[in-house]
Design an enzyme around this catalytic site. Structure first.
Site, PDB file in Angstrom:
ATOM      1  N   GLY A 236       0.823  -1.200   0.000  1.00 53.31           N
ATOM      2  CA  GLY A 236       0.000   0.000   0.000  1.00 53.31           C
ATOM      3  C   GLY A 236       0.855   1.246   0.000  1.00 53.31           C
ATOM      4  O   GLY A 236       2.005   1.235  -0.468  1.00 53.31           O
ATOM      5  N   SER A 237       0.319   2.306   0.545  1.00 52.01           N
ATOM      6  CA  SER A 237       1.000   3.599   0.471  1.00 52.01           C
ATOM      7  C   SER A 237       2.171   3.671   1.442  1.00 52.01           C
ATOM      8  O   SER A 237       2.194   3.002   2.479  1.00 52.01           O
ATOM      9  CB  SER A 237       0.014   4.724   0.796  1.00 52.01           C
ATOM     10  OG  SER A 237      -0.326   4.719   2.174  1.00 52.01           O
ATOM     11  N   GLU A 256       5.680  -3.349   0.921  1.00 54.58           N
ATOM     12  CA  GLU A 256       5.784  -3.016  -0.502  1.00 54.58           C
ATOM     13  C   GLU A 256       4.976  -1.749  -0.687  1.00 54.58           C
ATOM     14  O   GLU A 256       3.748  -1.774  -0.628  1.00 54.58           O
ATOM     15  CB  GLU A 256       5.263  -4.170  -1.360  1.00 54.58           C
ATOM     16  CG  GLU A 256       5.738  -4.113  -2.801  1.00 54.58           C
ATOM     17  CD  GLU A 256       4.794  -3.345  -3.690  1.00 54.58           C
ATOM     18  OE1 GLU A 256       5.087  -2.146  -3.937  1.00 54.58           O
ATOM     19  OE2 GLU A 256       3.801  -3.914  -4.138  1.00 54.58           O
ATOM     20  N   LEU A 257       5.661  -0.614  -0.901  1.00 55.65           N
ATOM     21  CA  LEU A 257       5.031   0.689  -0.762  1.00 55.65           C
ATOM     22  C   LEU A 257       4.993   1.446  -2.090  1.00 55.65           C
ATOM     23  O   LEU A 257       4.896   0.844  -3.142  1.00 55.65           O
ATOM     24  CB  LEU A 257       5.759   1.479   0.332  1.00 55.65           C
ATOM     25  CG  LEU A 257       5.908   0.740   1.674  1.00 55.65           C
ATOM     26  CD1 LEU A 257       6.715   1.561   2.667  1.00 55.65           C
ATOM     27  CD2 LEU A 257       4.548   0.369   2.251  1.00 55.65           C
ATOM     28  N   CYS A 290       1.806  -0.333  -8.756  1.00 56.77           N
ATOM     29  CA  CYS A 290       2.936   0.440  -8.238  1.00 56.77           C
ATOM     30  C   CYS A 290       4.099   0.500  -9.228  1.00 56.77           C
ATOM     31  O   CYS A 290       4.943   1.396  -9.131  1.00 56.77           O
ATOM     32  CB  CYS A 290       3.399  -0.122  -6.900  1.00 56.77           C
ATOM     33  SG  CYS A 290       3.615  -1.903  -6.896  1.00 56.77           S
ATOM     34  N   GLU A 384       3.534  10.120  -7.016  1.00 57.69           N
ATOM     35  CA  GLU A 384       2.944   8.906  -7.596  1.00 57.69           C
ATOM     36  C   GLU A 384       1.501   9.176  -7.991  1.00 57.69           C
ATOM     37  O   GLU A 384       0.655   9.457  -7.145  1.00 57.69           O
ATOM     38  CB  GLU A 384       3.006   7.755  -6.595  1.00 57.69           C
ATOM     39  CG  GLU A 384       2.457   6.448  -7.159  1.00 57.69           C
ATOM     40  CD  GLU A 384       2.555   5.301  -6.167  1.00 57.69           C
ATOM     41  OE1 GLU A 384       2.603   4.139  -6.599  1.00 57.69           O
ATOM     42  OE2 GLU A 384       2.572   5.563  -4.943  1.00 57.69           O
TER      43      GLU A 384
END
Length: 485
Positions: A236-237, A256-257, A290, A384
């Site tokens: 996520g963020s 996992e950003l 992402c 992003e």
């Protein structure tokens, strides 16, 4: 526009799953059709009491974890069940995630690979021998390591890959012998519910599996307060990732950003190879990946050619209802997100950017968009965007590109198209990213490879073999020998 089928939704439980049992917490939130905005389900809002019950039951029953052979059998049985229900998953993801049939089909195919890889790894979790005689006076000692489960794994998963991203967390956790508590995105809880039913049907002990639902941050905060959870795996963020890391404390995490993913087209690139891959990597899932290409760096000598060909290919893409025939790009996850992306595009245009194609929005559907004449200082370049928007950045020298990519706060993945091995290795050594893909895009991924980032893109790895390594503890065992005489 095709209407949601009540028959599809009847096959999905909307209740929480606590230690293998469906429960009603007494409150609910609404899940919507991503294209029409129509409500399609009321999903249980898991209570804090039920979350506590899930964690406590998991801890009490850790000794019930099946052995490696049985864990592998269960994961492979899950593959068979999912294959028999593939259309259910396709239909549900079209509704709650806005995926086209092609996007859902790819998601399912990859998820099945993730299950198969996890099943294989479940039977070969092992430590290593330690050469004790490398130290003086230790020749009569033998030492080795064992890998043991961490205990209770909490998986918090995103809306943009409700099937495969979830399996990249659940399947390795099960393969490693852990209990699992799953918290899917409030946008896409139904796919997760189907997967949990499949795992129970395949034989995974109910006491070791819970599914908690929530809209907003409340359920996630309750999970972070539970000290009985040993490991958090989150996609996520970056903002939420920082909160998880702070609250996890001594407990381990895999994060996992965010990312501003880039791909590079060098002067010697094979354009016939590059452009179709770039098109897919930019606009699949409405750019909500992402590693979707946000910055496309193009050698100055190729910029006119690349721009013209990308413009033509992008104009040919059809956007709209993901259930309609011939649609390439479906809706974004919410109209407010499409409005945000549209505002960033308009802001960039007001600062001098040029819309090559796209830029229009219809509710939650944003046209595939290409922007030229962009620069740093524009949100479309610096932040992003997580939308079907590509920015074109011409360059003269590769070292300029490396410096530009490294200057972002993120470092997940980069792609480069070149036939020059020196350029490829230069970028491999100089870029601060978790992965570099030569003659592929930033979005290239094999589900068996290590996948993770650096800097604000997180740390730790997905990929079953590597996730299992993170989800196990390593214990050293030594034995001192003596002469039997």
């Amino acid at each position: 526009m095709s209407a949601p089928s009540p028959e599809i939704l009847k096959s999905v439980s909307t209740l929480s799953l606590i230690a293998g049992e469906r429960v009603d917490s007494g409150a609910a939130f609404t899940v919507h059709d991503r294209y029409s905005g129509a409500p399609i389900a009321r999903v249980d809002q898991t209570s804090q009491a039920h979350i506590r019950q899930a964690v406590a039951t998991a801890r009490r029953n850790l000794k019930k974890v099946p052995d490696g052979y049985e864990r592998a059998r269960i994961l492979r049985k899950a593959v068979d069940i999912i294959q028999s229900r593939k259309q259910d998953f396709v239909d549900v993801m079209a509704l709650e995630a806005g995926f086209t049939p092609a996007e859902s089909g790819n998601e399912i195919a990859r998820g099945l690979d993730t299950l198969e890889l996890s099943a294989e790894e479940a039977k070969r979790i092992c430590g290593e021998m330690i050469p004790m005689d490398s130290n003086p006076g230790q020749k009569d000692r033998i030492a080795f390591t064992l890998r043991t489960p961490v205990g209770v794994v909490c998986a918090i998963t995103p809306f943009n890959a409700p099937f495969n991203a979830l399996l990249h967390k659940i399947a390795p956790a099960i393969a490693a012998g852990n209990a699992v508590i799953v918290k899917p995105s409030g946008y896409t809880p139904l796919t997760a519910s189907l997967i949990c039913d499949v795992l129970l049907q395949a034989g995974w002990p109910g006491e070791l599996l819970s599914l908690v639902h929530g809209e907003g941050a409340e359920a996630g905060e309750w999970l972070l307060d539970e000290q009985g959870i040993d490991f958090y795996t989150f996609t996520g963020s970056t903002r939420v990732g920082r909160i998880i890391q702070q609250k996890a404390g001594r407990r381990r995490t895999q994060l996992e950003l965010g990312s501003i993913a880039a791909t590079v087209i060098c002067a010697d690139a094979d354009i016939e190879l590059a452009l179709p891959r770039i098109l897919r990597a930019t606009f699949r899932k409405a750019g909500q990946v992402c590693t979707s290409i946000q910055r496309l760096y193009v050698a100055q000598s190729r910029i006119e050619e690349v721009t013209a060909r990308l413009e033509a290919a992008t104009r040919a893409l059809k956007s709209g209802d993901p259930r309609a025939a011939g649609i390439d790009v479906g809706p974004m996850i919410a109209e407010k997100e499409a409005m945000r992306a549209e505002s960033w595009i308009n802001e960039a245009v007001s600062m001098g950017a040029r819309i090559v194609t796209g830029g229009k929005r219809d509710k939650s559907v944003l046209e595939p968009t290409i922007l030229a004449d962009v620069r740093e200082g524009m949100k479309v370049v610096d932040q992003e965007i997580f939308a079907p928007v590509l920015t074109l950045l011409p360059f003269q020298h590769v070292n300029e590109v490396v410096d530009s990519i490294n200057a972002t706060p993120y470092g997940l993945a980069t792609g480069v198209f070149t036939n020059d091995v020196n350029t490829a290795f230069y970028m491999a050594r100089q870029l601060r990213v978790g992965g570099l893909h030569v003659n592929e895009t930033s979005s290239s991924r094999n589900d068996g490879m290590p996948y993770g980032g650096v800097k604000d893109s997180g740390y730790g790895f997905e990929g079953p073999k590597y996730a299992i390594r993170d989800m196990t503890d390593e214990k050293v065992v030594t034995i001192s020998l003596r002469d039997p005489a």
